[in-house]
Design a protein around this motif. Structure first.
Motif, PDB file in Angstrom:
ATOM      1  N   ALA A   1      -0.744 -13.421  -4.192  1.00 32.27           N
ATOM      2  CA  ALA A   1      -0.670 -13.552  -5.850  1.00 32.27           C
ATOM      3  C   ALA A   1      -0.474 -12.088  -6.284  1.00 32.27           C
ATOM      4  O   ALA A   1      -0.366 -11.037  -5.833  1.00 32.27           O
ATOM      5  CB  ALA A   1      -1.972 -14.128  -6.185  1.00 32.27           C
ATOM      6  N   HIS A   2      -0.044 -12.308  -7.639  1.00 28.77           N
ATOM      7  CA  HIS A   2       0.353 -11.148  -8.489  1.00 28.77           C
ATOM      8  C   HIS A   2      -1.069 -10.085  -8.414  1.00 28.77           C
ATOM      9  O   HIS A   2      -2.284 -10.592  -8.452  1.00 28.77           O
ATOM     10  CB  HIS A   2       0.329 -11.205  -9.945  1.00 28.77           C
TER      11      HIS A   2
ATOM     12  N   GLY B   1      -0.035  -2.820   0.266  1.00 29.96           N
ATOM     13  CA  GLY B   1      -0.368  -1.678  -0.735  1.00 29.96           C
ATOM     14  C   GLY B   1       0.406  -1.846  -2.077  1.00 29.96           C
ATOM     15  O   GLY B   1       1.460  -2.788  -1.940  1.00 29.96           O
ATOM     16  N   VAL B   2      -0.062  -1.386  -3.168  1.00 34.27           N
ATOM     17  CA  VAL B   2       0.553  -1.476  -4.229  1.00 34.27           C
ATOM     18  C   VAL B   2       0.938  -0.179  -4.635  1.00 34.27           C
ATOM     19  O   VAL B   2       0.101   0.813  -4.913  1.00 34.27           O
ATOM     20  CB  VAL B   2      -0.286  -2.166  -5.351  1.00 34.27           C
TER      21      VAL B   2
ATOM     22  N   PRO C   1       1.789  -0.146 -12.152  1.00 34.15           N
ATOM     23  CA  PRO C   1       2.174  -0.581 -11.043  1.00 34.15           C
ATOM     24  C   PRO C   1       3.683  -0.952 -11.024  1.00 34.15           C
ATOM     25  O   PRO C   1       4.252  -1.396 -11.946  1.00 34.15           O
ATOM     26  CB  PRO C   1       1.666  -1.918 -10.759  1.00 34.15           C
ATOM     27  N   THR C   2       4.713  -0.334  -9.975  1.00 32.56           N
ATOM     28  CA  THR C   2       6.020  -0.715  -9.856  1.00 32.56           C
ATOM     29  C   THR C   2       6.262  -1.638  -8.564  1.00 32.56           C
ATOM     30  O   THR C   2       7.602  -1.980  -8.826  1.00 32.56           O
ATOM     31  CB  THR C   2       6.584   0.698  -9.315  1.00 32.56           C
ATOM     32  N   HIS C   3       5.525  -1.388  -7.504  1.00 34.28           N
ATOM     33  CA  HIS C   3       6.045  -2.395  -6.427  1.00 34.28           C
ATOM     34  C   HIS C   3       4.969  -2.619  -5.524  1.00 34.28           C
ATOM     35  O   HIS C   3       3.730  -2.188  -5.444  1.00 34.28           O
ATOM     36  CB  HIS C   3       6.935  -1.578  -5.556  1.00 34.28           C
ATOM     37  N   MET C   4       4.988  -3.877  -4.804  1.00 39.88           N
ATOM     38  CA  MET C   4       4.055  -4.433  -3.889  1.00 39.88           C
ATOM     39  C   MET C   4       4.581  -4.338  -2.629  1.00 39.88           C
ATOM     40  O   MET C   4       5.790  -5.041  -2.394  1.00 39.88           O
ATOM     41  CB  MET C   4       3.543  -5.687  -4.210  1.00 39.88           C
ATOM     42  N   PHE C   5       3.894  -3.768  -1.583  1.00 42.51           N
ATOM     43  CA  PHE C   5       4.517  -3.536  -0.281  1.00 42.51           C
ATOM     44  C   PHE C   5       3.856  -4.577   0.463  1.00 42.51           C
ATOM     45  O   PHE C   5       2.739  -4.874   0.432  1.00 42.51           O
ATOM     46  CB  PHE C   5       4.416  -2.506   0.423  1.00 42.51           C
TER      47      PHE C   5
ATOM     48  N   SER D   1      -4.749   0.144  -2.772  1.00 40.64           N
ATOM     49  CA  SER D   1      -4.959  -1.317  -2.467  1.00 40.64           C
ATOM     50  C   SER D   1      -5.057  -1.949  -3.637  1.00 40.64           C
ATOM     51  O   SER D   1      -5.264  -1.634  -4.813  1.00 40.64           O
ATOM     52  CB  SER D   1      -6.161  -1.484  -1.760  1.00 40.64           C
ATOM     53  N   SER D   2      -4.443  -3.264  -3.809  1.00 41.91           N
ATOM     54  CA  SER D   2      -4.350  -4.260  -4.827  1.00 41.91           C
ATOM     55  C   SER D   2      -6.014  -4.447  -5.459  1.00 41.91           C
ATOM     56  O   SER D   2      -6.135  -4.501  -6.578  1.00 41.91           O
ATOM     57  CB  SER D   2      -3.920  -5.590  -4.791  1.00 41.91           C
ATOM     58  N   ASP D   3      -6.872  -4.425  -4.530  1.00 46.24           N
ATOM     59  CA  ASP D   3      -8.398  -4.416  -4.889  1.00 46.24           C
ATOM     60  C   ASP D   3      -8.801  -3.295  -5.610  1.00 46.24           C
ATOM     61  O   ASP D   3      -9.386  -3.487  -6.689  1.00 46.24           O
ATOM     62  CB  ASP D   3      -9.281  -4.620  -3.637  1.00 46.24           C
TER      63      ASP D   3
END
Length: 368
Positions: A177-178, A208-209, A162-166, A118-120
């Motif tokens: 946001a980023h 998910g990131v 980090p490579t990708h945000m789903f 998760s981004s958090d």
């Protein structure tokens, strides 16, 4: 087609009750098959069954047996029509030589180097702030300085980027946001998405990131920043790279293809690899469901392309297509995908077969 109860002779000494339950034999099935090195469970299942994901329905064993589905090179698989029980003859083997469900050689990157968090969690994780002698980058054998890390000397940590945000396919798209507050921007991962204005990329809730493991480091001294020694790396380490626990749980390839108990409403293909507009057989796709949805390795889904909504030129004027009757065409079958790695809200799957290319936004359903 006439259904027969199928039993496969291989493996351990147990008595096995088998049943068809819709698992139809192929018309050209072999009576005997010798397992070879390089085989996969899916390919072997497809030799016998019209629907390879029904393998568990014709291979049921006593619950005390750890894994009766393991088969090995040299095993002879025979058809038996007893309809009640068969004996599985024992043979001593090394578990490491068992046949996996899918070909793993081309999936190493997704098994060893990639994770989805998760981004958090990622934003709260420790991060690299600098390097020894104030170098601009870090490599194997150098010290790196990390903020926010509480650990004991000697502990090993993974260095990730980090490579990708789903994102999901919600009906009410929102821009996200980023994921990080650092000088490490998202880099191109293996995934392709629809980046047109009316496409998916940048829309939907973040689920998910993906991060790539680019190295490992060992804790030397505590403090803020703490001092770590880079023990290996496959890329130069930069300020802003994140620190996560080493994943010491090995990937277990010994599962079997099977149907899910149910399919969540939000189950879609959200990204694919290796091409610009679509994916085909034995290519990897990302799915919008994960372990929190009950997904596990080996689950197999049918992939359907959403039917288009068209104007009914017969029921209303073809000269005014913005008004009048519209009809949604049926969803169209595309192929099958098998999950081989899961995270909380995202899974990686391998396209096993198909009649047309897979696109982002395609829908997952029970396999048929």
């Amino acid at each position: 087609m006439f259904k027969k109860t199928l039993a496969l002779l291989a493996g351990l000494l147990v008595t096995v009750a088998v049943y068809a339950a819709g698992a139809q034999l192929r018309a050209d099935h072999p009576d005997t098959y010798v397992v070879k090195k390089g085989d996969t469970l899916w390919d072997i299942s497809a030799r016998f069954l019209q629907k390879p994901w029904l393998w568990p329905e014709i291979w049921q064993a006593n619950p005390q047996v750890h894994n009766p589905h393991l088969i090995y090179p040299g095993d002879v698989l025979n058809l038996s029509y007893d309809g009640q029980h068969v004996m599985l003859k024992p043979r001593m083997r090394e578990v490491g030589s068992a046949i996996p469900a899918i070909p793993l050689d081309d999936l190493k990157m997704f098994l060893d180097d990639m994770r989805v968090v998760s981004s958090d969690k990622l934003k709260a994780s420790p991060y690299v702030v600098g390097f020894e002698e104030n170098m601009p980058r870090g490599v194997t054998g150098q010290f790196v300085y990390v903020r926010g890390l509480q650990a004991q000397p000697g502990q090993r940590w993974a260095i990730v980027r980090p490579t990708h945000m789903f994102r999901s396919f919600d009906d009410a798209p929102t821009r996200v946001a980023h994921a990080l507050d650092s000088n490490v921007a998202m880099i191109n991962g293996p995934w392709q998405e629809d980046s047109r204005e009316d496409g998916h990329y940048g829309k939907g809730d973040e689920i998910g990131v993906e991060v790539r493991v680019i190295g490992t480091a060992k804790m030397l001294r505590g403090g803020d920043p703490a001092t770590l020694l880079v023990t290996d790396s496959n890329r130069e380490i930069r300020a802003g790279d994140r620190i996560l626990p080493v994943n010491d749980k090995p990937y277990d390839p010994y599962y079997y293809p099977h149907a899910p108990k149910s399919v969540p409403d939000n189950a879609h293909v959200i990204a694919f690899t290796d091409s610009l507009s679509s994916a085909g057989k034995h290519e990897v796709v990302a799915l919008s469901i994960g372990s929190s949805d009950g997904v596990d390795n080996g689950q197999t889904y049918s992939v359907f392309a959403p039917g288009e909504t068209i104007h009914d030129d017969v029921a209303s004027s073809s000269m005014q297509r913005s008004i009048g009757d519209h009809v949604k065409l049926p969803d169209e079958f595309v192929g099958h995908v098998m999950v081989f790695r899961t995270f909380d809200h995202v899974s990686y799957g391998l396209i096993m077969d198909g009649v047309r290319p897979v696109h982002t936004g395609d829908i997952l359903r029970m396999p048929e």
